[in-house]
Motif scaffolding. Structure first.
Motif, PDB file in Angstrom:
ATOM      1  N   TRP A   4       0.837  -1.197   0.000  1.00  0.00           N
ATOM      2  CA  TRP A   4       0.000   0.000   0.000  1.00  0.00           C
ATOM      3  C   TRP A   4       0.871   1.245   0.000  1.00  0.00           C
ATOM      4  N   ILE A   5       0.481   2.246  -0.800  1.00  0.00           N
ATOM      5  CA  ILE A   5       1.189   3.523  -0.785  1.00  0.00           C
ATOM      6  C   ILE A   5       0.242   4.611  -0.292  1.00  0.00           C
ATOM      7  N   ALA A   9      -4.350  12.587   2.637  1.00  0.00           N
ATOM      8  CA  ALA A   9      -5.156  12.549   3.856  1.00  0.00           C
ATOM      9  C   ALA A   9      -6.625  12.473   3.448  1.00  0.00           C
ATOM     10  N   LEU A  10      -7.417  11.712   4.185  1.00  0.00           N
ATOM     11  CA  LEU A  10      -8.845  11.639   3.877  1.00  0.00           C
ATOM     12  C   LEU A  10      -9.457  13.031   3.911  1.00  0.00           C
ATOM     13  N   ASP A  11      -9.022  13.863   4.840  1.00  0.00           N
ATOM     14  CA  ASP A  11      -9.564  15.224   4.954  1.00  0.00           C
ATOM     15  C   ASP A  11      -9.217  16.112   3.760  1.00  0.00           C
ATOM     16  N   ASP A  12      -8.264  15.697   2.926  1.00  0.00           N
ATOM     17  CA  ASP A  12      -7.928  16.459   1.718  1.00  0.00           C
ATOM     18  C   ASP A  12      -8.980  16.284   0.616  1.00  0.00           C
ATOM     19  N   ILE A  13      -9.878  15.323   0.806  1.00  0.00           N
ATOM     20  CA  ILE A  13     -10.942  15.071  -0.166  1.00  0.00           C
ATOM     21  C   ILE A  13     -12.260  15.382   0.524  1.00  0.00           C
ATOM     22  N   VAL A  93      -8.734   3.321   3.635  1.00  0.00           N
ATOM     23  CA  VAL A  93      -8.383   4.395   4.556  1.00  0.00           C
ATOM     24  C   VAL A  93      -7.855   3.755   5.833  1.00  0.00           C
ATOM     25  N   ALA A  94      -6.720   4.243   6.299  1.00  0.00           N
ATOM     26  CA  ALA A  94      -6.136   3.784   7.559  1.00  0.00           C
ATOM     27  C   ALA A  94      -5.572   4.991   8.295  1.00  0.00           C
ATOM     28  N   LEU A  99      -4.880   5.096   1.133  1.00  0.00           N
ATOM     29  CA  LEU A  99      -3.831   4.213   0.632  1.00  0.00           C
ATOM     30  C   LEU A  99      -4.294   3.533  -0.648  1.00  0.00           C
ATOM     31  N   LEU A 100      -3.379   3.391  -1.609  1.00  0.00           N
ATOM     32  CA  LEU A 100      -3.656   2.681  -2.864  1.00  0.00           C
ATOM     33  C   LEU A 100      -2.770   1.450  -2.940  1.00  0.00           C
TER      34      LEU A 100
END
Length: 111
Positions: A4-5, A9-13, A93-94, A99-100
């Motif tokens: 995973w890369i 941040a989730l908050d960036d979306i 999301v972690a 993460l992709l």
């Protein structure tokens, strides 16, 4: 084992929003639904290569900003009377980070 890369941040979306991220292995459009599910797709609509990251997210779909094609965030399939498909990539999301799966991105960039 999945590699995973960390790409954002989730908050960036924004909820019901999207973001284009550039990785060493190419660009990927990230989408966040109203219930915080995250999806990753190629950024180009199969119709006229419209930038999906600039589209409107609704439910678990995105509408292309160029010609209103609706694409499933889960499968990448075009919905309705139109035909086509966009590549999708495993995302999760972690700890507040998106993460992709690097293996899928590498496979796409090598093709």
């Amino acid at each position: 084992m999945t590699d995973w890369i960390d790409v954002a941040a989730l908050d960036d979306i924004a909820p019901r929003g999207a973001r284009l991220v550039k990785t060493r292995m190419g660009c990927v459009a990230l989408f966040r639904t109203a219930d915080d599910a995250v999806f990753a797709l190629d950024n180009a609509c199969p119709h006229k290569q419209g930038p999906l990251a600039e589209g409107i997210v609704h439910g678990k779909a995105v509408t292309c900003p160029l010609h209103n094609w609706v694409i499933s965030l889960e499968t990448g399939l075009v919905q309705g009377n139109d035909e086509g498909q966009v590549a999708t990539y495993p995302a999760r999301v972690a700890d507040g980070r998106v993460l992709l799966d690097a293996g899928f991105i590498r496979a796409r960039s090598a093709a």
